[in-house]
Enzyme design. Sequence first.
Site, PDB file in Angstrom:
ATOM      1  CE1 TYR A 121      11.769  32.004   2.741  1.00 26.69           C
ATOM      2  CE2 TYR A 121      12.100  29.629   2.671  1.00 26.69           C
ATOM      3  CZ  TYR A 121      11.730  30.809   2.050  1.00 26.69           C
ATOM      4  OH  TYR A 121      11.315  30.796   0.747  1.00 26.69           O
ATOM      5  CE  LYS A 148      -0.395  -0.252   5.048  1.00 27.18           C
ATOM      6  NZ  LYS A 148      -1.282  -0.580   6.185  1.00 27.18           N
TER       7      LYS A 148
HETATM    8  C1  LIG Z   1      -0.516  -1.547   6.916  1.00 30.45           C
HETATM    9  C2  LIG Z   1      -1.129  -2.806   7.372  1.00 30.45           C
HETATM   10  C3  LIG Z   1      -0.330  -3.945   7.526  1.00 30.45           C
HETATM   11  C4  LIG Z   1       1.175  -3.905   7.446  1.00 30.45           C
HETATM   12  O1  LIG Z   1       1.636  -3.401   8.671  1.00 30.45           O
HETATM   13  P1  LIG Z   1       3.208  -3.190   8.979  1.00 30.45           P
HETATM   14  O2  LIG Z   1       3.236  -2.707  10.374  1.00 30.45           O
HETATM   15  O3  LIG Z   1       3.663  -2.153   7.995  1.00 30.45           O
HETATM   16  O4  LIG Z   1       3.870  -4.476   8.773  1.00 30.45           O
HETATM   17  C5  LIG Z   1      -0.956  -5.143   7.830  1.00 30.45           C
HETATM   18  N1  LIG Z   1      -2.301  -5.199   8.007  1.00 30.45           N
HETATM   19  C6  LIG Z   1      -3.089  -4.109   7.896  1.00 30.45           C
HETATM   20  C7  LIG Z   1      -4.552  -4.233   8.120  1.00 30.45           C
HETATM   21  C8  LIG Z   1      -2.537  -2.877   7.591  1.00 30.45           C
HETATM   22  O5  LIG Z   1      -3.310  -1.798   7.509  1.00 30.45           O
END
Ligand SMILES: *Cc1c(COP(=O)(O)O)cnc(C)c1O
Length: 371
Positions: free
Chosen positions: A266, A46
Amino acid sequence: MMAGTMTSEAMAHSPAVLEVDLGAIVANWRALAERHPNGPVAGVVKADAYGMGAAAVAPALLAAGCRHFFVATLDEALAIRDALPDALLAVLGGLIPGSEPLYRDRGIVPVLGSLAEIDAWTATARAGGHALPAILHVDTGMARLGLDPDELAKLQHDHSRLAGLDLRYVMTHLVSSEVAGDPLNHAQQARFAAACAGLPAAPRSFANSSGIYLGAGWASDLARPGAALYGINPTPNQPNPMRQVARLRARVLAVRTLPAGTGVGYNATWQAGRPSRIATAGIGYADGLHRAIAGRARAFFDGRPVPLVGRVSMDLTTFDITDHPAIAPGTWLDLLGPGQTPDDLALAAGTNGYEVLTSLARRVRRIYLPA
Ligand SMILES: *Cc1c(COP(=O)(O)O)cnc(C)c1O
């Protein structure tokens, strides 16, 4: 490779590049698979594979043997569907009404987290006359997505609501997996076991990256690591077992010699306390370098730290190179790399490694070291 001697054509005109080591991602996936002998290990890709680029990362994992992929949104799934033939590709965000035909036609698996989503997906299956794959998400403590206790009880009393679904996995998500001693972990383990006991038999999916390191009790059938694939430490208070994946580099665009007392950037928040050489590098908060790291982080040149001075601005960041006579316009400085991991930069920015990596902007050119 020596800092400052990059010859890659892709870097020729870029002020900032992200070097992504696909071999390290694959090695991390294999290491996680070794720690999770119970069943398959998915790749969570993702947010564009946590900023590393899903279009490159997903095929590399597929080639290594990964057959389960998770994204957050349908658009993320559509973007990589064709690159992952025969793999299970699931959307964690759930089924937004009206999107069912796209899921069905593109062979994308929805993670169902409410009775309304279950009903919409079973109706789609009925209309098409054949079973459709689904993952069922049960909320065991996160209180975000997933069947809440009331809806879970209803489903447990009426399995017919799942008619027409090919239930591939029942899953839940840990609240505090990176805190090994948190009693919430055990509570969720118990709730998940109870939830599954009242549902039709299906393989289970529990552990994220840190969950894999909690121990056998959290293993389940399918693990869903994301962060650890990309080098984030799944065991925050212990040495990082993962290989580093990301090397973020910025080019020095200009060098100035300043008399003592001159302000830089800045609001002149930093003033030269001595005659100083200042390098201006072509990276800023619009590239994903958090403004909050000012005064707290550094770059690395030839393995040595280079202090960041003044504000981080949108496209530029300044460094005190008085003690680094070799740095000149065209030199590359490392912002992420062996000297400063995503977790280190996160500490400086007051956030976590996940946000550091997913903040990296599209305009930072990605360069891939092949798996
Ligand atoms: C993002 C996510 C993962 C992966 O989690 P990590 O901590 O990055 O390994 C797994 N399950 C769900 C439901 C998630 O949203």
